[in-house]
Motif scaffolding. Structure first.
Motif, PDB file in Angstrom:
ATOM      1  N   ALA A 172       9.758   0.685 -18.962  1.00  0.00           N
ATOM      2  CA  ALA A 172      10.106   0.869 -17.552  1.00  0.00           C
ATOM      3  C   ALA A 172      11.269  -0.036 -17.170  1.00  0.00           C
ATOM      4  O   ALA A 172      11.302  -1.207 -17.544  1.00  0.00           O
ATOM      5  CB  ALA A 172       8.884   0.584 -16.675  1.00  0.00           C
ATOM      6  N   THR A 173      12.210   0.512 -16.425  1.00  0.00           N
ATOM      7  CA  THR A 173      13.336  -0.289 -15.941  1.00  0.00           C
ATOM      8  C   THR A 173      12.862  -1.225 -14.838  1.00  0.00           C
ATOM      9  O   THR A 173      11.783  -1.041 -14.259  1.00  0.00           O
ATOM     10  CB  THR A 173      14.435   0.628 -15.375  1.00  0.00           C
ATOM     11  N   ASP A 174      13.676  -2.201 -14.518  1.00  0.00           N
ATOM     12  CA  ASP A 174      13.341  -3.129 -13.428  1.00  0.00           C
ATOM     13  C   ASP A 174      13.149  -2.369 -12.116  1.00  0.00           C
ATOM     14  O   ASP A 174      12.271  -2.706 -11.313  1.00  0.00           O
ATOM     15  CB  ASP A 174      14.446  -4.187 -13.261  1.00  0.00           C
ATOM     16  N   ASP A 175      13.981  -1.345 -11.898  1.00  0.00           N
ATOM     17  CA  ASP A 175      13.877  -0.557 -10.657  1.00  0.00           C
ATOM     18  C   ASP A 175      12.547   0.191 -10.588  1.00  0.00           C
ATOM     19  O   ASP A 175      11.922   0.263  -9.528  1.00  0.00           O
ATOM     20  CB  ASP A 175      15.025   0.450 -10.579  1.00  0.00           C
ATOM     21  N   VAL A 176      12.120   0.750 -11.722  1.00  0.00           N
ATOM     22  CA  VAL A 176      10.848   1.481 -11.773  1.00  0.00           C
ATOM     23  C   VAL A 176       9.682   0.528 -11.536  1.00  0.00           C
ATOM     24  O   VAL A 176       8.768   0.821 -10.757  1.00  0.00           O
ATOM     25  CB  VAL A 176      10.701   2.220 -13.125  1.00  0.00           C
ATOM     26  N   VAL A 177       9.722  -0.628 -12.185  1.00  0.00           N
ATOM     27  CA  VAL A 177       8.661  -1.631 -12.024  1.00  0.00           C
ATOM     28  C   VAL A 177       8.563  -2.067 -10.557  1.00  0.00           C
ATOM     29  O   VAL A 177       7.468  -2.099  -9.970  1.00  0.00           O
ATOM     30  CB  VAL A 177       8.915  -2.848 -12.934  1.00  0.00           C
ATOM     31  N   LYS A 178       9.698  -2.371  -9.950  1.00  0.00           N
ATOM     32  CA  LYS A 178       9.719  -2.813  -8.547  1.00  0.00           C
ATOM     33  C   LYS A 178       9.164  -1.729  -7.628  1.00  0.00           C
ATOM     34  O   LYS A 178       8.367  -2.009  -6.719  1.00  0.00           O
ATOM     35  CB  LYS A 178      11.146  -3.174  -8.143  1.00  0.00           C
ATOM     36  N   ALA A 179       9.571  -0.482  -7.860  1.00  0.00           N
ATOM     37  CA  ALA A 179       9.097   0.626  -7.023  1.00  0.00           C
ATOM     38  C   ALA A 179       7.583   0.763  -7.097  1.00  0.00           C
ATOM     39  O   ALA A 179       6.911   0.920  -6.067  1.00  0.00           O
ATOM     40  CB  ALA A 179       9.771   1.927  -7.449  1.00  0.00           C
ATOM     41  N   ILE A 206       4.333   1.479 -17.246  1.00  0.00           N
ATOM     42  CA  ILE A 206       4.053   2.366 -16.111  1.00  0.00           C
ATOM     43  C   ILE A 206       2.559   2.563 -15.884  1.00  0.00           C
ATOM     44  O   ILE A 206       2.048   2.342 -14.779  1.00  0.00           O
ATOM     45  CB  ILE A 206       4.778   3.721 -16.282  1.00  0.00           C
ATOM     46  N   LYS A 207       1.827   2.932 -16.938  1.00  0.00           N
ATOM     47  CA  LYS A 207       0.412   3.274 -16.747  1.00  0.00           C
ATOM     48  C   LYS A 207      -0.395   2.091 -16.205  1.00  0.00           C
ATOM     49  O   LYS A 207      -1.237   2.256 -15.316  1.00  0.00           O
ATOM     50  CB  LYS A 207      -0.194   3.783 -18.050  1.00  0.00           C
ATOM     51  N   GLU A 208      -0.123   0.889 -16.737  1.00  0.00           N
ATOM     52  CA  GLU A 208      -0.897  -0.278 -16.258  1.00  0.00           C
ATOM     53  C   GLU A 208      -0.652  -0.558 -14.783  1.00  0.00           C
ATOM     54  O   GLU A 208      -1.542  -1.048 -14.073  1.00  0.00           O
ATOM     55  CB  GLU A 208      -0.619  -1.527 -17.097  1.00  0.00           C
ATOM     56  N   ARG A 209       0.545  -0.224 -14.291  1.00  0.00           N
ATOM     57  CA  ARG A 209       0.822  -0.423 -12.859  1.00  0.00           C
ATOM     58  C   ARG A 209       0.180   0.667 -12.016  1.00  0.00           C
ATOM     59  O   ARG A 209      -0.187   0.431 -10.871  1.00  0.00           O
ATOM     60  CB  ARG A 209       2.335  -0.507 -12.630  1.00  0.00           C
ATOM     61  N   LEU A 210       0.041   1.859 -12.566  1.00  0.00           N
ATOM     62  CA  LEU A 210      -0.645   2.934 -11.839  1.00  0.00           C
ATOM     63  C   LEU A 210      -2.109   2.586 -11.606  1.00  0.00           C
ATOM     64  O   LEU A 210      -2.689   2.966 -10.583  1.00  0.00           O
ATOM     65  CB  LEU A 210      -0.541   4.253 -12.612  1.00  0.00           C
ATOM     66  N   ARG A 211      -2.699   1.858 -12.547  1.00  0.00           N
ATOM     67  CA  ARG A 211      -4.120   1.489 -12.402  1.00  0.00           C
ATOM     68  C   ARG A 211      -4.347   0.571 -11.203  1.00  0.00           C
ATOM     69  O   ARG A 211      -5.465   0.448 -10.715  1.00  0.00           O
ATOM     70  CB  ARG A 211      -4.613   0.809 -13.686  1.00  0.00           C
ATOM     71  N   ARG A 212      -3.290  -0.079 -10.741  1.00  0.00           N
ATOM     72  CA  ARG A 212      -3.424  -1.012  -9.610  1.00  0.00           C
ATOM     73  C   ARG A 212      -3.132  -0.346  -8.268  1.00  0.00           C
ATOM     74  O   ARG A 212      -3.158  -0.997  -7.222  1.00  0.00           O
ATOM     75  CB  ARG A 212      -2.463  -2.196  -9.789  1.00  0.00           C
ATOM     76  N   LYS A 213      -2.783   0.926  -8.289  1.00  0.00           N
ATOM     77  CA  LYS A 213      -2.415   1.643  -7.068  1.00  0.00           C
ATOM     78  C   LYS A 213      -3.345   2.820  -6.826  1.00  0.00           C
ATOM     79  O   LYS A 213      -4.015   3.303  -7.739  1.00  0.00           O
ATOM     80  CB  LYS A 213      -0.970   2.168  -7.185  1.00  0.00           C
ATOM     81  N   LYS A 214      -3.357   3.305  -5.587  1.00  0.00           N
ATOM     82  CA  LYS A 214      -4.061   4.560  -5.325  1.00  0.00           C
ATOM     83  C   LYS A 214      -3.147   5.687  -5.800  1.00  0.00           C
ATOM     84  O   LYS A 214      -1.985   5.784  -5.393  1.00  0.00           O
ATOM     85  CB  LYS A 214      -4.378   4.726  -3.837  1.00  0.00           C
ATOM     86  N   VAL A 248      -7.437  16.569 -14.606  1.00  0.00           N
ATOM     87  CA  VAL A 248      -8.131  15.285 -14.414  1.00  0.00           C
ATOM     88  C   VAL A 248      -8.204  14.528 -15.733  1.00  0.00           C
ATOM     89  O   VAL A 248      -7.953  13.313 -15.775  1.00  0.00           O
ATOM     90  CB  VAL A 248      -9.559  15.505 -13.856  1.00  0.00           C
ATOM     91  N   GLU A 249      -8.519  15.218 -16.815  1.00  0.00           N
ATOM     92  CA  GLU A 249      -8.649  14.563 -18.124  1.00  0.00           C
ATOM     93  C   GLU A 249      -7.332  13.911 -18.556  1.00  0.00           C
ATOM     94  O   GLU A 249      -7.329  12.828 -19.143  1.00  0.00           O
ATOM     95  CB  GLU A 249      -9.101  15.581 -19.185  1.00  0.00           C
ATOM     96  N   VAL A 250      -6.213  14.580 -18.271  1.00  0.00           N
ATOM     97  CA  VAL A 250      -4.905  14.024 -18.648  1.00  0.00           C
ATOM     98  C   VAL A 250      -4.657  12.698 -17.918  1.00  0.00           C
ATOM     99  O   VAL A 250      -4.116  11.747 -18.486  1.00  0.00           O
ATOM    100  CB  VAL A 250      -3.772  15.014 -18.337  1.00  0.00           C
ATOM    101  N   TYR A 251      -5.074  12.633 -16.644  1.00  0.00           N
ATOM    102  CA  TYR A 251      -4.775  11.467 -15.800  1.00  0.00           C
ATOM    103  C   TYR A 251      -5.976  10.545 -15.602  1.00  0.00           C
ATOM    104  O   TYR A 251      -5.930   9.617 -14.781  1.00  0.00           O
ATOM    105  CB  TYR A 251      -4.305  11.941 -14.420  1.00  0.00           C
ATOM    106  N   ALA A 252      -7.039  10.757 -16.369  1.00  0.00           N
ATOM    107  CA  ALA A 252      -8.352  10.161 -16.069  1.00  0.00           C
ATOM    108  C   ALA A 252      -8.366   8.638 -15.945  1.00  0.00           C
ATOM    109  O   ALA A 252      -9.114   8.103 -15.129  1.00  0.00           O
ATOM    110  CB  ALA A 252      -9.367  10.585 -17.131  1.00  0.00           C
ATOM    111  N   ASP A 253      -7.551   7.912 -16.731  1.00  0.00           N
ATOM    112  CA  ASP A 253      -7.731   6.457 -16.746  1.00  0.00           C
ATOM    113  C   ASP A 253      -7.045   5.729 -15.593  1.00  0.00           C
ATOM    114  O   ASP A 253      -7.108   4.503 -15.517  1.00  0.00           O
ATOM    115  CB  ASP A 253      -7.332   5.862 -18.102  1.00  0.00           C
ATOM    116  N   PHE A 254      -6.417   6.458 -14.662  1.00  0.00           N
ATOM    117  CA  PHE A 254      -5.832   5.768 -13.496  1.00  0.00           C
ATOM    118  C   PHE A 254      -5.929   6.598 -12.204  1.00  0.00           C
ATOM    119  O   PHE A 254      -5.632   6.106 -11.133  1.00  0.00           O
ATOM    120  CB  PHE A 254      -4.350   5.430 -13.752  1.00  0.00           C
TER     121      PHE A 254
END
Length: 302
Positions: A172-179, A206-214, A248-254
């Motif tokens: 992930a780029t810095d811009d993506v991480v910040k967003a 990316i995925k680890e940051r998705l786990r912290r968001k709705k 749902v199965e594709v996106y299940a872990d976040f």
């Protein structure tokens, strides 16, 4: 409300036309379908997102620019040059603009920012990464780039598997991480879960940051059929059921909430801890896109 949208090139751009006036938008776009053609780098999903946000996209094809001509493409064919992607004349100017910036040393993120600004787009549009990633379709006829499979072969070959060449190096780029860190929530649009969204999810960081968001996703599958494109073929090849529950199965872990079409209202409730809600998800025009966008944003206020 600051919203990040994960987008491919079909389905989600329709939704963006409804979201763009309702939220502070950042769109993270799949680049695994990018390809060099006729000396220029084509980023089909980025271009579709920019054109949709600029309200100039060809709304019959959902790619390219409305009212474009194809004289250069036709002349190349007459000259005996096999340009297997149909590239419009105005659309080609976008590719030349981008490619010249890249040759001058600009990053894809920087080139995309210049492009979207040139088209008067206020939302942020970010490539998922800077590294080259290619979606490879494995068929009985051999391996081929997604564009060869979908455009040149018209999606006809049997699909044995799909993989993303170079994804192990993508970060992930810095811009993506910040967003992702600064947003109030994330929407995964109704794009192909395998070839449009999965590459974004596999980019390191990316995925680890998705786990912290709705995270709210819109199902691109209604009943047991994709709204458009080869999503069904690809989901089967990766071992997923072709249904909203397969999504749902594709996106299940976040994933927190899956939005299904009203015709799948029997699925409403909880599935593997993920909330399933229903509304009309078919977008025939901007009013439909706006109504669906309002429904999605309301889910973040609950």
């Amino acid at each position: 409300m600051k919203i990040v949208v994960l987008s491919g090139g079909t389905g989600t751009p329709k939704l963006l036309q409804g979201l763009k006036d309702l939220a502070d938008l950042t769109v993270i776009v799949n680049t695994a379908e990018d390809i060099w053609i006729s000396g220029n780098k084509i980023c089909p999903d980025i271009d579709s997102v920019i054109y949709a946000l600029a309200e100039i996209i060809d709304e019959e094809r959902w790619w390219g620019i409305r009212g474009d001509s194809f004289r250069t493409h036709e002349q190349l064919k007459r000259l005996g040059f096999d340009e297997f992607m149909m590239i419009g004349d105005l659309d080609r100017a976008t590719h030349i603009f981008r490619s010249e910036l890249l040759r001058q040393g600009y990053t894809l993120t920087e080139a995309t920012k210049k492009l979207k600004n040139a088209f008067g787009v206020k939302a942020e549009v970010l490539p998922m990464c800077e590294e080259d990633v290619a979606t490879i379709i494995v068929t009985p006829q051999g391996e081929m780039h997604f564009q060869e499979f979908w455009v040149k072969r018209k999606g006809e070959p049997e699909v044995l598997d799909i993989y993303f060449k170079g994804i192990e190096n993508a970060k992930a780029t810095d811009d993506v991480v910040k967003a992702l860190e600064c947003c109030d929530g994330v929407i995964i649009g109704p794009s192909n879960p395998i070839t449009s969204v999965m590459p974004i999810l596999l980019v390191k960081g990316i995925k680890e940051r998705l786990r912290r968001k709705k995270v709210v996703a819109v199902s691109p599958i209604v009943g047991n059929r994709p709204v458009s494109g080869p999503a069904g073929k690809f989901m089967r090849a990766k071992g997923y059921e072709v249904s909203p529950l397969g999504v749902v199965e594709v996106y299940a872990d976040f994933l927190d909430v899956l939005v299904v079409d009203s015709s799948d209202a029997d699925l409403v409730g909880k599935y593997k801890g993920i909330e399933v809600v229903a509304t009309d998800t078919i977008m025939k025009g901007k009013e439909d896109a706006k109504r669906l966008s309002e429904f999605l944003l309301e889910l973040f206020r609950l």
